[in-house]
Design a protein around this motif. Structure first.
Motif: not given
Length: 398
Positions: A84-96, A98-109
């Motif tokens: 998760h950290l090597l692939r910078d998932h939290h940084g990439r999630a910020a670019l998703v 908004p209508e998809l990013r707000h559901d962090h469970h779906r993002v995590n899946i």
């Protein structure tokens, strides 16, 4: 981590020997990940269901989960969280979007699906693309739209989906963003060296290393930078105006002095609606451009969108991307759209042209206006040198 919840037992003490033995096993099996694995700081907590990471490279571990999980599975979970950290998932999630990013469970899946298709030792209930009828080998941004709401909620922490969790309250040692970038690059170099020596490597890790060592330009950041520079340039064009008299006039009765005016930038977006441009792709890119303009601070009432092929078919000052009429479908001549924007009732300071590049361009730079071209797709035709050019790939989720 996308596995089942560990049993609740607040009295348990973390079995560090077992946990660290699992990390040693993970580093031995995938030595190119050793630097990343040993950069994680262990934080015991009963708040996390299993294991999770924050964006500072702290690994939160539930003692009951460690007790209940075999060492070989714990080793795979170590790799999962480091990924998760090597692939910078939290940084990439910020670019998703908004209508998809707000559901962090779906993002995590979706992120778990990106990682787990390369991991064989995870528990049987670990989330994988096949569970959702999706193919292996894709990025989480590609998986995300197809992930339905699900009762199986993984919780890998802000190091994955970007949302801070209640159990992320440690003051343990942290890895800075600069150090994290260095760890990613070192890991990518070790991974590539391993591939040359051994010849075998999971496809996901190979692709990731290529992207780190030969990065693709993030066109959103490039476009935002170009627009921000143009906006700064436009707002610096101070001029005199009599609409609001200068305060100096109070010292000289019956004489009106002009005040200085710093204009707010106006933007015209010229959209190529010729036959070679697809509506779905254009709407996707327009949505991103609207987001870029919001980030830069240019409000919707300062933006005019023109649909153009060989003629201008629609001009609209729009509040939402869905309001835009993408009419056209004929030949291609972006000079017509640029000229129409320049002759409008309010001359723009910035013109953004979205096109595949197969168009004639003006011979000279229009006075007082910055032109930015977003070349959509894989076309190789470039505008004149005086036009700032950003390439926007349609086949990548960046």
């Amino acid at each position: 981590m996308g596995t089942g919840h560990a049993p609740e037992d607040a009295a348990r003490v973390l079995d560090r020997t077992k946990l660290l033995a699992a990390r040693l096993k993970a580093a031995g099996a995938q030595p190119y990940l050793a630097s990343a694995l040993y950069s994680l700081t262990v934080v015991p907590t009963h708040g996390v269901p299993t294991m999770g990471v924050d964006r500072h490279w702290r690994c939160y571990v539930n003692p009951a989960f460690v007790d209940a999980t075999p060492v070989h599975e714990l080793a795979a979970v170590w790799v999962h969280e480091a990924a998760h950290l090597l692939r910078d998932h939290h940084g990439r999630a910020a670019l998703v979007a908004p209508e998809l990013r707000h559901d962090h469970h779906r993002v995590n899946i979706a992120q778990d699906c990106e990682i787990n298709d390369d991991l064989s030792a995870l528990p049987s209930d670990a989330l994988r693309p096949a569970m959702f009828g999706l193919p292996d080998g894709q990025m989480f941004e590609q998986y995300l739209p197809a992930i339905p709401p699900t009762p199986h909620h993984p919780e890998c922490g802000s190091g994955a989906h970007g949302r801070a969790m209640p159990w992320e309250n440690s003051d343990a040692a942290r890895v800075s963003p600069v150090e994290a970038a260095a760890i990613r690059r070192q890991t990518a170099q070790e991974l590539r060296a391993h591939a040359k020596a051994r010849g075998r490597l999971p496809d996901g890790w190979r692709r990731w290393a290529d992207e780190i060592l030969e990065p693709v330009v993030d066109w959103r950041r490039a476009l935002a930078g170009a627009v921000r520079e143009a906006a700064s340039w436009a707002s610096g064009a101070v001029d005199y105006t009599y609409q609001r008299p200068s305060r100096r006039g109070a010292a000289v009765p019956r004489v009106v002095f002009p005040s200085l005016r710093r204009p707010m930038p106006r933007v015209a977006v010229v959209v190529d609606t010729s036959g070679s441009m697809g509506d779905d792709e254009l709407r996707a890119v327009l949505g991103e451009v609207a987001g870029v303009l919001r980030v830069v601070g240019i409000g919707r009432n300062r933006v005019t969108v023109l649909a153009c092929d060989a003629d201008v078919h629609a001009v609209r000052r729009t509040a939402t991307v869905g309001d835009i009429v993408l009419s056209g479908g004929g030949g291609t001549d972006m000079r017509v759209g640029i000229d129409h924007a320049l002759r409008g009732p309010e001359r723009p300071h910035i013109i953004i042209v979205l096109t595949d590049g197969y168009t004639p361009w003006p011979q000279t730079r229009p006075g007082g206006v910055r032109v930015v071209a977003g070349l959509v797709g894989s076309g190789t035709v470039s505008p004149p040198a005086w036009i700032e050019t950003i390439r926007i790939p349609l086949d990548q989720p960046d």
